[in-house]
Design a protein around this motif. Structure first.
Motif, PDB file in Angstrom:
ATOM      1  N   TYR A   9      -2.660 -12.804 -21.147  1.00  0.00           N
ATOM      2  CA  TYR A   9      -2.254 -13.214 -19.806  1.00  0.00           C
ATOM      3  C   TYR A   9      -2.299 -14.738 -19.723  1.00  0.00           C
ATOM      4  O   TYR A   9      -3.078 -15.313 -18.978  1.00  0.00           O
ATOM      5  CB  TYR A   9      -3.176 -12.618 -18.740  1.00  0.00           C
ATOM      6  N   ASN A  14      -1.962 -17.753 -15.207  1.00  0.00           N
ATOM      7  CA  ASN A  14      -2.489 -16.912 -14.125  1.00  0.00           C
ATOM      8  C   ASN A  14      -3.860 -17.368 -13.652  1.00  0.00           C
ATOM      9  O   ASN A  14      -4.731 -16.561 -13.336  1.00  0.00           O
ATOM     10  CB  ASN A  14      -2.553 -15.430 -14.544  1.00  0.00           C
ATOM     11  N   TYR A  26      -6.460 -19.286 -10.990  1.00  0.00           N
ATOM     12  CA  TYR A  26      -6.546 -19.515  -9.547  1.00  0.00           C
ATOM     13  C   TYR A  26      -7.933 -20.059  -9.210  1.00  0.00           C
ATOM     14  O   TYR A  26      -8.901 -19.860  -9.941  1.00  0.00           O
ATOM     15  CB  TYR A  26      -6.274 -18.231  -8.765  1.00  0.00           C
ATOM     16  N   SER A  85     -11.034 -19.734  -7.078  1.00  0.00           N
ATOM     17  CA  SER A  85     -11.659 -18.678  -6.272  1.00  0.00           C
ATOM     18  C   SER A  85     -12.539 -19.242  -5.161  1.00  0.00           C
ATOM     19  O   SER A  85     -12.778 -18.567  -4.155  1.00  0.00           O
ATOM     20  CB  SER A  85     -12.484 -17.747  -7.171  1.00  0.00           C
ATOM     21  N   GLN A  87      -9.256 -16.449 -13.949  1.00  0.00           N
ATOM     22  CA  GLN A  87      -7.961 -15.989 -14.433  1.00  0.00           C
ATOM     23  C   GLN A  87      -7.734 -14.561 -13.961  1.00  0.00           C
ATOM     24  O   GLN A  87      -8.663 -13.743 -13.956  1.00  0.00           O
ATOM     25  CB  GLN A  87      -7.896 -16.055 -15.963  1.00  0.00           C
ATOM     26  N   SER A  88      -6.506 -14.274 -13.546  1.00  0.00           N
ATOM     27  CA  SER A  88      -6.176 -12.916 -13.100  1.00  0.00           C
ATOM     28  C   SER A  88      -6.304 -11.928 -14.253  1.00  0.00           C
ATOM     29  O   SER A  88      -6.429 -12.311 -15.416  1.00  0.00           O
ATOM     30  CB  SER A  88      -4.747 -12.881 -12.549  1.00  0.00           C
ATOM     31  N   ASN A  89      -6.256 -10.641 -13.926  1.00  0.00           N
ATOM     32  CA  ASN A  89      -6.264  -9.561 -14.923  1.00  0.00           C
ATOM     33  C   ASN A  89      -7.545  -9.502 -15.732  1.00  0.00           C
ATOM     34  O   ASN A  89      -7.535  -9.303 -16.940  1.00  0.00           O
ATOM     35  CB  ASN A  89      -5.060  -9.691 -15.866  1.00  0.00           C
TER      36      ASN A  89
END
Length: 453
Positions: A240, A243, A245, A247, A280-282
């Motif tokens: 991934y 991605n 962000y 938080s 990180q997402s996922n």
């Protein structure tokens, strides 16, 4: 009439003879069974296959990885029965083993634990694991500490093919092989699976490199009120890419932040200190950075990110690359992170980074300068050949099959393997062609040695 019957009988016997010869000439698939025998770590190995054929056992050693050893020759009926010592071989109890007879490979079976006690009504003391559940990606490894009980420990995986497990001393190492889930029982010496001296760890493997670390450069940022600065993000789950962000921002009145790809843009609003958390997402990891905004008069030096002559590599297994390192706040660099050291070999020397792909995998290498400034290189290794260097342009000539000695004059480059998967080394005079000398370039396949002239 008698002549006709005699003629039919002659040709019938002749056809049966040819048919019988064909059956004899065709190698059969061997069978393998293993069970505890007597006491201690002795096991009984029974093999059925072609008659008068050498039997080679392939197994996982807790000291040297994949190993092979000749254990005898089948008799006229094609059978071999022999007793072997687990500790003498150094074999991982609970691991998968197989035999090769006359070039034919048997189905794999599990090597049993010791038989110092009977059934499950025995205990070698309570075993404790540092983790009872792990998640990892394909080609990713995790280590778990074992305490209590008595060594040597035995392991009993619930299934094969999803992950591979081995024990060295009091450390359990698990490698992800394919997506799925299962469990491993770790038992004290002399305790069979399910006994009271066992502990269980649950393993889940998916198709990505989960929980890889995220790095921020710099992780401590100083700037003035009214000025702008940036923080670079690297690492995280290779599957991934990106991605990222923010938080949390502990005090948005001190500094405002936003993300554009792998860059955090920071604007100093008021003097003071705030902390931001980046994820990180996922299912990726999170990390944090401290931002200090000064009232004015000076703007502290912000380290520049580490960069490379190539930030993304696509190489083959066995191939090496050397790339140049730039930037940072000094010319001194160190290897801060390797997402898969089992598959990627990476070293830093001066301002160069050397990377060698051992087998097919995707990974991330992070290099930092001594003053907290980092950069990342993503690496994709193609194939699973695990060659330690590519073949030269010479002609390859067959020498011997596996577990035999190859003789030659002078120094020669010798390759060991099969099906275009080889290990290469240089020897003088002779070499014994085995996994113990070269390593195992292709597990489960009967191999040979060839010489380059």
């Amino acid at each position: 009439m008698n002549k006709i019957l005699a003629t039919l009988l002659f040709f019938g016997l002749l056809g049966f003879s040819f048919f019988g010869v064909a059956l004899i000439a065709q190698a059969i698939t061997p069978s393998l069974s293993i069970q505890n025998s007597g006491g201690g770590d002795s096991v009984q190995v029974n093999v059925s296959g072609d008659a008068y054929a050498n039997v080679v056992l392939y197994y996982q050693s807790y000291n040297y990885g994949s190993q092979s050893r000749s254990i005898g020759t089948t008799g006229p009926s094609g059978h071999l029965s022999t007793s072997l010592s687990s500790s003498f071989l150094g074999v991982n109890t609970g691991s998968s083993v197989y035999v090769v007879v006359n070039g034919q490979t048997s189905p794999s079976v599990i090597w049993p634990g010791s038989s110092n006690c009977f059934g499950n009504n025995c205990s070698g003391g309570t075993i404790t694991l540092s983790q009872t559940g792990i998640n990892l990606g394909i080609n990713q490894s995790r280590t778990v500490s074992i305490s209590g009980g008595s060594q040597p420990y035995s392991l009993y995986p619930s299934l094969l093919g999803v992950f591979q497990a081995s024990i060295g001393g009091n450390t359990l190492t698990i490698w992800g092989q394919s997506s799925g889930s299962g469990s491993v029982q770790i038992c004290s010496s002399g305790v069979n699976a399910g006994g009271s001296g066992c502990a269980t760890i649950y393993v889940t493997v998916d198709g990505f490199n989960n929980n890889a670390s995220i790095y921020l450069s710099p992780s401590n940022l100083n700037l003035n009120v009214g000025s702008n600065a940036t923080i670079s993000i690297s690492g995280g789950n290779f599957g991934y890419s990106g991605n990222y962000y923010i938080s949390s921002n502990s005090n948005q009145n001190i500094a405002s932040t936003s993300i554009n790809g792998s860059t955090i843009n920071v604007y100093g609003q008021n003097s003071g200190t705030t902390s931001i958390t980046v994820c990180q997402s996922n299912g990726g990891q999170c990390t944090s950075a401290t931002i200090t905004v000064n009232s004015g008069g000076f703007n502290n030096y912000v380290p520049t990110a580490v960069t490379f002559s190539q930030s993304s590599l696509n190489i083959n297994s066995g191939e090496s690359r050397v790339i140049s390192i730039y930037g940072g706040s000094s010319s001194s660099y160190n290897l801060a992170y390797n997402s898969n050291p089992n598959a990627l070999q990476a070293t830093v020397s001066g301002s160069t980074l050397s990377i060698t792909g051992r087998f097919g995998v995707a990974g991330v290498i992070v290099v930092c300068s001594t003053s907290d400034s980092c950069g990342a290189v993503t690496v994709l290794v193609n194939g699973n050949n695990n060659n330690n260097f590519p073949p030269n342009s010479g002609n390859w000539t067959f020498c011997v099959v596996e577990n035999q000695t190859c003789y030659f004059s002078g120094s020669r480059q010798v390759r060991y393997g099969a099906n275009n998967s080889y290990f290469y080394r240089t020897f003088t005079g002779s070499v014994f062609c085995s996994n113990g000398v070269f390593g195992d370039p292709i597990f489960g396949v009967f191999k040979k040695c060839e010489i380059s002239y």
